[in-house]
Design a protein around this motif. Structure first.
Motif, PDB file in Angstrom:
ATOM      1  N   UNK A   1      -6.278  -2.519  19.340  1.00  0.00           N
ATOM      2  CA  UNK A   1      -5.263  -3.564  19.421  1.00  0.00           C
ATOM      3  C   UNK A   1      -3.916  -2.955  19.099  1.00  0.00           C
ATOM      4  N   UNK A   2      -2.864  -3.611  19.549  1.00  0.00           N
ATOM      5  CA  UNK A   2      -1.510  -3.151  19.258  1.00  0.00           C
ATOM      6  C   UNK A   2      -0.835  -4.107  18.285  1.00  0.00           C
ATOM      7  N   UNK A   3       0.134  -3.566  17.560  1.00  0.00           N
ATOM      8  CA  UNK A   3       0.930  -4.406  16.671  1.00  0.00           C
ATOM      9  C   UNK A   3       0.366  -4.607  15.293  1.00  0.00           C
ATOM     10  N   UNK A   4      -0.742  -3.910  14.977  1.00  0.00           N
ATOM     11  CA  UNK A   4      -1.372  -4.105  13.669  1.00  0.00           C
ATOM     12  C   UNK A   4      -0.923  -3.073  12.635  1.00  0.00           C
ATOM     13  N   UNK A   5      -0.396  -1.935  13.090  1.00  0.00           N
ATOM     14  CA  UNK A   5      -0.103  -0.838  12.172  1.00  0.00           C
ATOM     15  C   UNK A   5       1.390  -0.552  12.073  1.00  0.00           C
ATOM     16  N   UNK A   6       1.756   0.101  10.992  1.00  0.00           N
ATOM     17  CA  UNK A   6       3.140   0.471  10.763  1.00  0.00           C
ATOM     18  C   UNK A   6       3.463   1.758  11.527  1.00  0.00           C
ATOM     19  N   UNK A   7       4.767   2.081  11.585  1.00  0.00           N
ATOM     20  CA  UNK A   7       5.225   3.301  12.254  1.00  0.00           C
ATOM     21  C   UNK A   7       5.627   4.336  11.209  1.00  0.00           C
ATOM     22  N   UNK A   8       5.285   5.592  11.510  1.00  0.00           N
ATOM     23  CA  UNK A   8       5.665   6.692  10.617  1.00  0.00           C
ATOM     24  C   UNK A   8       6.159   7.860  11.454  1.00  0.00           C
ATOM     25  N   UNK A   9       7.253   8.444  11.017  1.00  0.00           N
ATOM     26  CA  UNK A   9       7.800   9.616  11.680  1.00  0.00           C
ATOM     27  C   UNK A   9       7.751  10.781  10.704  1.00  0.00           C
ATOM     28  N   UNK A  10       7.175  11.920  11.141  1.00  0.00           N
ATOM     29  CA  UNK A  10       7.013  13.098  10.299  1.00  0.00           C
ATOM     30  C   UNK A  10       7.951  14.195  10.797  1.00  0.00           C
ATOM     31  N   UNK A  11       8.715  14.767   9.876  1.00  0.00           N
ATOM     32  CA  UNK A  11       9.636  15.848  10.225  1.00  0.00           C
ATOM     33  C   UNK A  11       9.357  17.047   9.333  1.00  0.00           C
ATOM     34  N   UNK A  12       9.144  18.188   9.962  1.00  0.00           N
ATOM     35  CA  UNK A  12       8.931  19.443   9.236  1.00  0.00           C
ATOM     36  C   UNK A  12      10.305  20.030   8.897  1.00  0.00           C
ATOM     37  N   UNK A  13      10.622  20.094   7.611  1.00  0.00           N
ATOM     38  CA  UNK A  13      11.958  20.530   7.196  1.00  0.00           C
ATOM     39  C   UNK A  13      11.914  21.080   5.779  1.00  0.00           C
ATOM     40  N   UNK A  14      12.823  22.028   5.507  1.00  0.00           N
ATOM     41  CA  UNK A  14      12.937  22.518   4.137  1.00  0.00           C
ATOM     42  C   UNK A  14      13.976  21.728   3.348  1.00  0.00           C
ATOM     43  N   UNK A  15      14.527  20.677   3.949  1.00  0.00           N
ATOM     44  CA  UNK A  15      15.489  19.818   3.243  1.00  0.00           C
ATOM     45  C   UNK A  15      14.732  18.940   2.265  1.00  0.00           C
ATOM     46  N   UNK A  16      14.987  19.127   1.005  1.00  0.00           N
ATOM     47  CA  UNK A  16      14.263  18.397  -0.030  1.00  0.00           C
ATOM     48  C   UNK A  16      15.098  17.304  -0.693  1.00  0.00           C
ATOM     49  N   UNK A  17      16.364  17.227  -0.319  1.00  0.00           N
ATOM     50  CA  UNK A  17      17.189  16.135  -0.835  1.00  0.00           C
ATOM     51  C   UNK A  17      17.191  14.996   0.167  1.00  0.00           C
ATOM     52  N   UNK A  18      17.395  13.811  -0.309  1.00  0.00           N
ATOM     53  CA  UNK A  18      17.424  12.653   0.577  1.00  0.00           C
ATOM     54  C   UNK A  18      18.622  12.741   1.509  1.00  0.00           C
ATOM     55  N   UNK A  19      18.416  12.654   2.827  1.00  0.00           N
ATOM     56  CA  UNK A  19      19.554  12.740   3.750  1.00  0.00           C
ATOM     57  C   UNK A  19      20.493  11.542   3.552  1.00  0.00           C
ATOM     58  N   UNK A  20      21.795  11.821   3.613  1.00  0.00           N
ATOM     59  CA  UNK A  20      22.767  10.728   3.485  1.00  0.00           C
ATOM     60  C   UNK A  20      22.780   9.846   4.723  1.00  0.00           C
ATOM     61  N   UNK A  21      22.347  10.427   5.840  1.00  0.00           N
ATOM     62  CA  UNK A  21      22.196   9.637   7.059  1.00  0.00           C
ATOM     63  C   UNK A  21      21.154  10.308   7.958  1.00  0.00           C
ATOM     64  N   UNK A  22      20.523   9.477   8.778  1.00  0.00           N
ATOM     65  CA  UNK A  22      19.565  10.013   9.738  1.00  0.00           C
ATOM     66  C   UNK A  22      19.532   9.113  10.958  1.00  0.00           C
ATOM     67  N   UNK A  23      19.038   9.667  12.052  1.00  0.00           N
ATOM     68  CA  UNK A  23      18.847   8.913  13.278  1.00  0.00           C
ATOM     69  C   UNK A  23      17.557   9.387  13.929  1.00  0.00           C
ATOM     70  N   UNK A  24      16.657   8.449  14.197  1.00  0.00           N
ATOM     71  CA  UNK A  24      15.337   8.767  14.740  1.00  0.00           C
ATOM     72  C   UNK A  24      15.123   7.962  16.021  1.00  0.00           C
TER      73      UNK A  24
END
Length: 432
Positions: free
Chosen positions: A174-197
């Motif tokens: 079925x569709x519409x039952x689960x949440x969305x997750x985006x995974x990014x491989x990065x060495x940035x360990x601080x929270x980005x001040x802005x992002x666009x996905x």
């Protein structure tokens, strides 16, 4: 009746019934005919959504018709067709603090055709650090919220495996039952001040088919299920010129056993309980066949499920023996053992608990609903070299053992079929 089978019946503690008399009607010749057809190159490895799986379904349907099985209650066909959705990625784009992320460092799990996130969307931000366990971190993600997951480069290898797997598309019931997750491989360990996905997917509706037949019992609303999955993994990378993963043991053997039991029980007097024989689709890609099947019946009316998988090779307990997954979760295994006392056959608790086999076959769906649903198997899974390879060929099977496994299940299931044995229910709180 020959002396041999009269003695067997008496040793098992029940009268000399027709099933004991006719157990030798389960022949190695017939077993070989069916399993060799299902595992032939003509079936092309029986992958879901391929012409090969359609050929296999038609063959099973024809065999059920030959035997004389009827459609399940309320159905007019032995083919139980339903639809699922295949979600496949088309494009990934991402920026962290204005810097482009290479597409090869992104993957997503989403059922949406398109997602577009900016920081103002306030998605959850999760970091999988160098010291974290990747799989444990995935399990700890909150199921009810979308998330942007930043993954440390230490986890590159497992990141790439997930990316490759998801890149081939995923199947959803079925569709519409689960949440969305985006995974990014990065060495940035601080929270980005802005992002666009941005993520784009294609969504395709595709058919799957279980093949299911019935022998109606005197108790029409008490069901006993015999099952095996008939799909496999199809065409793989060639090894010495062979690219077809024939799936002889996994699970042409179990499907053959189920089909042979259908013919065996059809030759007996009308059973006390109604018998359902099911060849499940799509076990290899998520168990969608058994999930759909479980929604068509009231699970409280299913007395037991004998799911049969990979019974073409002798077990660690020797020839003519098998094991039952989740043995401790009901007393079905003990009832089977009692029926097999004094015979040449034996059933044992699963010797591979670390493999989680109880949850790796179609029994798990019904077990979660409280049904005493278990898988009968004999494969030495910790040593088997042909599992999910192009070498799972007919020639690897021990046909005498496979035939005897079918006979063993016929004897072991008789008490449940004739209404004398009723296994305890599975505690739903004890299954995951």
């Amino acid at each position: 009746m020959t002396y041999k089978f009269a003695a067997l019946a008496l040793a098992c503690g029940f009268a000399t019934t027709l099933s004991a008399q006719n157990i030798n009607s389960i022949t190695q010749e017939q077993t070989t005919r069916i399993v060799s057809t299902l595992s032939s190159d003509d079936m092309q490895g029986r992958a879901s959504f391929t012409p090969g799986i359609d050929k296999a379904a038609k063959f099973i349907q024809n065999e059920f018709q030959r035997v004389g099985l009827q459609p399940l209650p309320g159905k007019n066909s032995l083919m139980q067709t339903f639809e699922v959705y295949r979600v496949a990625p088309v494009a990934y784009k991402a920026k962290l603090d204005g810097q482009d992320v290479a597409p090869e460092n992104i993957f997503a799990t989403t059922e949406k055709t398109k997602i577009s996130w900016k920081q103002k969307n306030k998605k959850a931000l999760v970091r999988i650090s160098e010291a974290d366990d990747f799989r444990a971190a995935l399990r700890n993600l909150k199921p009810d919220e979308d998330a942007l997951v930043l993954v440390h480069p230490k986890h590159t290898e497992i990141f790439k495996r997930y990316q490759h797997y998801l890149g081939e598309g995923s199947v959803k019931q079925k569709l519409g039952e689960n949440t969305s997750r985006v995974f990014i491989l990065t060495d940035q360990q601080t929270e980005p001040s802005k992002y666009k996905i941005e993520v784009k997917n294609t969504i395709e509706k595709l058919p799957l088919t279980n093949v299911a037949g019935m022998i109606e019992g005197k108790r029409k609303d008490e069901f006993v299920v015999f099952s095996g999955h008939y799909d496999h993994i199809g065409i793989q990378e060639a090894v010495e010129g062979d690219s077809i993963a024939n799936g002889a043991d996994d699970d042409a053997a179990g499907t053959t056993a189920m089909m042979m039991l259908a013919e065996y029980y059809k030759k007996q007097p009308q059973p006390e309980r109604t018998l359902l024989f099911v060849a499940f689709a799509a076990e290899e890609i998520g168990g969608f066949g058994s999930k759909y099947f479980s929604e068509q019946l009231n699970p409280d009316q299913i007395v037991a499920m004998f799911n049969i998988e990979m019974v073409g090779k002798p077990s660690k307990f020797g020839p003519n023996s098998a094991y039952l997954t989740g043995f401790e979760k009901s007393d079905l295994g003990k009832l089977m053992q009692k029926r097999l006392e004094g015979t040449a056959y034996s059933i044992h608790p699963d010797p591979y608990p670390e493999q989680n086999l109880f949850y790796r076959s179609d029994n798990a769906t019904l077990a979660r609903l409280g049904v005493p649903a278990h898988t009968i198997s004999s494969v030495q899974i910790d040593q088997d070299k042909t599992y999910h390879t192009v070498n799972d060929e007919l020639e690897q099977l021990n046909m005498e053992h496979l035939t005897n496994m079918i006979r063993a299940v016929a004897l072991a299931s008789e008490g449940v079929v004739n209404g004398e044995d009723t296994p305890t229910r599975v505690d739903k709180s004890q299954v995951r």
